[in-house]
Design a protein around this motif. Structure first.
Motif, PDB file in Angstrom:
ATOM      1  N   ARG A 167      81.083 -83.681 -70.975  1.00 54.83           N
ATOM      2  CA  ARG A 167      81.188 -84.846 -70.101  1.00 54.83           C
ATOM      3  C   ARG A 167      79.831 -85.192 -69.474  1.00 54.83           C
ATOM      4  O   ARG A 167      79.527 -86.362 -69.261  1.00 54.83           O
ATOM      5  CB  ARG A 167      82.239 -84.619 -69.012  1.00 54.83           C
ATOM      6  N   ARG A 218      78.479 -88.800 -69.727  1.00 56.19           N
ATOM      7  CA  ARG A 218      78.136 -89.566 -68.526  1.00 56.19           C
ATOM      8  C   ARG A 218      76.699 -90.067 -68.604  1.00 56.19           C
ATOM      9  O   ARG A 218      76.401 -91.218 -68.285  1.00 56.19           O
ATOM     10  CB  ARG A 218      78.326 -88.719 -67.278  1.00 56.19           C
ATOM     11  N   THR A 257      76.010 -94.030 -69.013  1.00 59.76           N
ATOM     12  CA  THR A 257      75.265 -94.675 -67.926  1.00 59.76           C
ATOM     13  C   THR A 257      74.015 -95.358 -68.456  1.00 59.76           C
ATOM     14  O   THR A 257      73.692 -96.491 -68.087  1.00 59.76           O
ATOM     15  CB  THR A 257      74.892 -93.640 -66.851  1.00 59.76           C
ATOM     16  N   SER A 273      95.741 -99.803 -64.464  1.00 52.49           N
ATOM     17  CA  SER A 273      95.379-100.193 -63.105  1.00 52.49           C
ATOM     18  C   SER A 273      96.396 -99.704 -62.091  1.00 52.49           C
ATOM     19  O   SER A 273      96.060 -99.453 -60.945  1.00 52.49           O
ATOM     20  CB  SER A 273      95.241-101.721 -63.020  1.00 52.49           C
ATOM     21  N   THR A 327      97.999 -92.433 -68.179  1.00 56.79           N
ATOM     22  CA  THR A 327      96.622 -91.956 -68.261  1.00 56.79           C
ATOM     23  C   THR A 327      95.927 -92.568 -69.467  1.00 56.79           C
ATOM     24  O   THR A 327      96.568 -93.035 -70.419  1.00 56.79           O
ATOM     25  CB  THR A 327      96.587 -90.433 -68.386  1.00 56.79           C
ATOM     26  N   ASP A 384      86.395 -93.996 -69.766  1.00 52.49           N
ATOM     27  CA  ASP A 384      86.647 -93.832 -68.333  1.00 52.49           C
ATOM     28  C   ASP A 384      85.398 -94.148 -67.509  1.00 52.49           C
ATOM     29  O   ASP A 384      85.453 -94.872 -66.505  1.00 52.49           O
ATOM     30  CB  ASP A 384      87.117 -92.400 -68.073  1.00 52.49           C
ATOM     31  N   ILE A 385      84.254 -93.624 -67.929  1.00 50.25           N
ATOM     32  CA  ILE A 385      83.004 -93.860 -67.194  1.00 50.25           C
ATOM     33  C   ILE A 385      82.582 -95.317 -67.312  1.00 50.25           C
ATOM     34  O   ILE A 385      82.116 -95.933 -66.342  1.00 50.25           O
ATOM     35  CB  ILE A 385      81.906 -92.912 -67.715  1.00 50.25           C
ATOM     36  N   LEU A 390      84.563 -97.948 -67.649  1.00 50.31           N
ATOM     37  CA  LEU A 390      85.426 -98.744 -66.775  1.00 50.31           C
ATOM     38  C   LEU A 390      85.098 -98.518 -65.308  1.00 50.31           C
ATOM     39  O   LEU A 390      85.299 -99.406 -64.478  1.00 50.31           O
ATOM     40  CB  LEU A 390      86.897 -98.406 -67.051  1.00 50.31           C
ATOM     41  N   THR A 391      84.592 -97.337 -64.975  1.00 44.41           N
ATOM     42  CA  THR A 391      84.181 -97.066 -63.598  1.00 44.41           C
ATOM     43  C   THR A 391      82.914 -97.840 -63.248  1.00 44.41           C
ATOM     44  O   THR A 391      82.796 -98.407 -62.156  1.00 44.41           O
ATOM     45  CB  THR A 391      83.948 -95.557 -63.394  1.00 44.41           C
ATOM     46  N   LEU A 392      81.966 -97.874 -64.182  1.00 42.21           N
ATOM     47  CA  LEU A 392      80.707 -98.585 -63.945  1.00 42.21           C
ATOM     48  C   LEU A 392      80.887-100.098 -63.983  1.00 42.21           C
ATOM     49  O   LEU A 392      80.185-100.827 -63.270  1.00 42.21           O
ATOM     50  CB  LEU A 392      79.672 -98.166 -64.994  1.00 42.21           C
ATOM     51  N   PRO A 407      84.026-102.170 -63.457  1.00 46.80           N
ATOM     52  CA  PRO A 407      85.467-102.228 -63.178  1.00 46.80           C
ATOM     53  C   PRO A 407      86.120-103.563 -63.506  1.00 46.80           C
ATOM     54  O   PRO A 407      87.334-103.612 -63.725  1.00 46.80           O
ATOM     55  CB  PRO A 407      85.546-101.932 -61.677  1.00 46.80           C
TER      56      PRO A 407
END
Length: 470
Positions: free
Chosen positions: A116, A120, A124, A258, A263, A355-356, A358-360, A362
């Motif tokens: 991970r 990540r 990024t 959302s 998951t 996941d990362i 979608l976090t960065l 959103p």
């Protein structure tokens, strides 16, 4: 017989599979490149039977009648996929257990947290390039790069092979006329990596295979690294692409994700049923005359595992619209003694990467109508060609791991230059006396010229991201 290459197969492989199923049932005769005859296994149950019966359906491609009769030319695009190699994929019995055991031990040495961290870092870095623009194409700018970046780290490969490896791997798996040359490029990169790791072992798969008590030869190590690199890249690229497409277009998934009711891992399970990363696997070779799915199979015949066709077999999925959250009885990773040994790593790279991302980003959303999306197909897999998205433009903070590595690379470069100056007796270069100013340049904005450094000290990733590191 129908061909698994050419216009019909490349335009609508799913439709072709269903035509074959309607005409022949669970097993259909087909033609491969060069019009070599093969059997395509379409039924879910028939695929499982072939996968779990190595005594009758061997992985040793030297059994193929076409090979025995010297009917496959040296430039055949099938060779990179079906030519025998000294790896567990083409072995059975004790030899298979020896080789697969070494590979499993090497792969199991990676923990999820370590993987991970790599995911990540590279996610990024990739998002940082497109973040300020508010737009991206997630296949060519994300999905096609992330798996190879992570796998080159896990294999301990030099960074500079990156972009060429992506191109060579996709070309090889498509079975084009340049597949042989692409395979040679991949092999050359792996042999260089092996030579480096013999001198300086590290915490990577190459070093683990070299040191394993199973006593793998250099050819065995190289071939296992090759199959891991290619299979992991091809399958994970497609898994990321199709999962992102589903998350962005399917209202069921968007609402569940959302709302926290499902998951991302469960979403991947659905994708593995509906869009397996590889449409088929070549192959298995009959060790004796037998019958399968109503067809008479002769010793030496080639069988292709139809993963995509088996996953939509009406016998196991009478209603294709019914959700399959958490159901992992799909064929996407195979079954039996040759079940994919790296499936957990591939799933983790895909899940963590999405996941990362979608976090960065959103509010990322599809930038074109869903019906405008298109796919390209080859005999082994089907690829989403583009996934254009838009989002609120934003600057993305660099990942600390990338910053630390860039600083270390600069320190190594400075040390090498000082050593070179000491050896030659030359004074310091005035052009390098004052360090170039740093700026937070955005993608597409020219920045100060990067210093010239030897290829082995400056990887392609540093070049790609130099715009926002300088």
């Amino acid at each position: 017989m129908r061909r698994l290459y050419g216009p019909e197969a490349e335009t609508d492989p799913t439709g072709l599979y269903e035509k074959l199923r309607a005409e022949y049932g669970e097993v259909a005769p087909v033609l491969l490149h060069g019009d070599h005859r093969a059997w395509l296994v379409l039924g879910h149950g028939a695929n499982i039977a072939v996968m779990r019966t190595p005594s009758l359906f061997s992985r040793d491609s030297r059994l193929w009648t076409a090979f025995r009769n010297n009917e496959v030319p040296a430039d055949s695009p099938l060779l990179p996929v079906v030519a025998w190699q000294p790896i567990c994929v083409f072995a059975d019995g004790d030899e298979h257990r020896r080789l697969r055991g070494a590979l499993l031990d090497g792969l199991n040495g990676f923990d999820r947290r370590g993987i991970r961290r790599h995911v990540r870092r590279f996610t990024t870095d990739l998002v940082q390039v497109v973040g300020p623009t508010g737009r991206a194409e997630l296949i060519s700018q994300f999905a096609e790069h992330l798996p190879m970046l992570v796998m080159t780290k896990l294999l301990g490969m030099p960074d500079e092979y990156g972009p060429q490896l992506v191109t060579a791997a996709r070309d090889l798996m498509k079975g084009t006329e340049t597949a042989i040359a692409s395979n040679e490029y991949v092999v050359a990169g792996l042999r260089r990596t092996i030579a480096i790791k013999r001198e300086s072992p590290g915490d990577d798969l190459t070093s683990r295979l070299l040191a394993h008590p199973a006593g793998l030869t250099e050819d065995e190590v190289m071939e296992h690294l090759r199959v891991v690199l290619l299979a992991a890249n091809e399958t994970t690229v497609n898994l990321i692409a199709d999962s992102l497409k589903m998350v962005l277009t399917d209202p069921r998934f968007r609402a569940h994700l959302s709302g926290g009711q499902m998951t991302l891992g469960e979403a991947l399970d659905q994708v593995l049923w509906d869009s397996p990363p590889m449409s088929l696997v070549a192959g298995r070779w009959a060790t004796a005359d037998t019958e399968l799915g109503g067809q008479r199979i002769q010793a030496g015949d080639l069988l292709l595992l139809g993963l995509a066709a088996g996953n939509v077999d009406p016998v196991v999925r009478p209603d294709l619209a019914a959700p399959l959250y958490g159901n992992r009885s799909h064929l996407s990773f195979g079954a039996g003694p040759h079940e994919c040994p790296g499936q957990d790593i591939g799933r983790h790279v895909a899940e963590a990467g999405i996941d990362i991302l979608l976090t960065l980003l959103p509010d990322v959303r599809l930038a074109v109508p869903e019906e405008e999306l298109s796919w390209s197909s080859a005999w082994i897999s089907r690829h989403l060609t583009a996934l254009p998205v838009e989002f609120t433009a934003r600057d993305i903070e660099p990942d600390p791991l990338s910053v630390a590595e860039a600083e270390q690379a600069e320190a190594d470069q400075a040390k090498a230059e000082a050593e070179a100056e000491a050896e030659t007796g030359a004074g310091p270069d005035p052009a390098r006396a004052v360090p170039a100013p740093r700026s937070a340049g955005r993608a597409g904005t020219p920045g100060p010229a990067a210093p010239t450094v030897p290829a082995q000290r400056r990887g392609w990733w540093d070049v790609l991201t130099g715009l926002f590191r300088r």
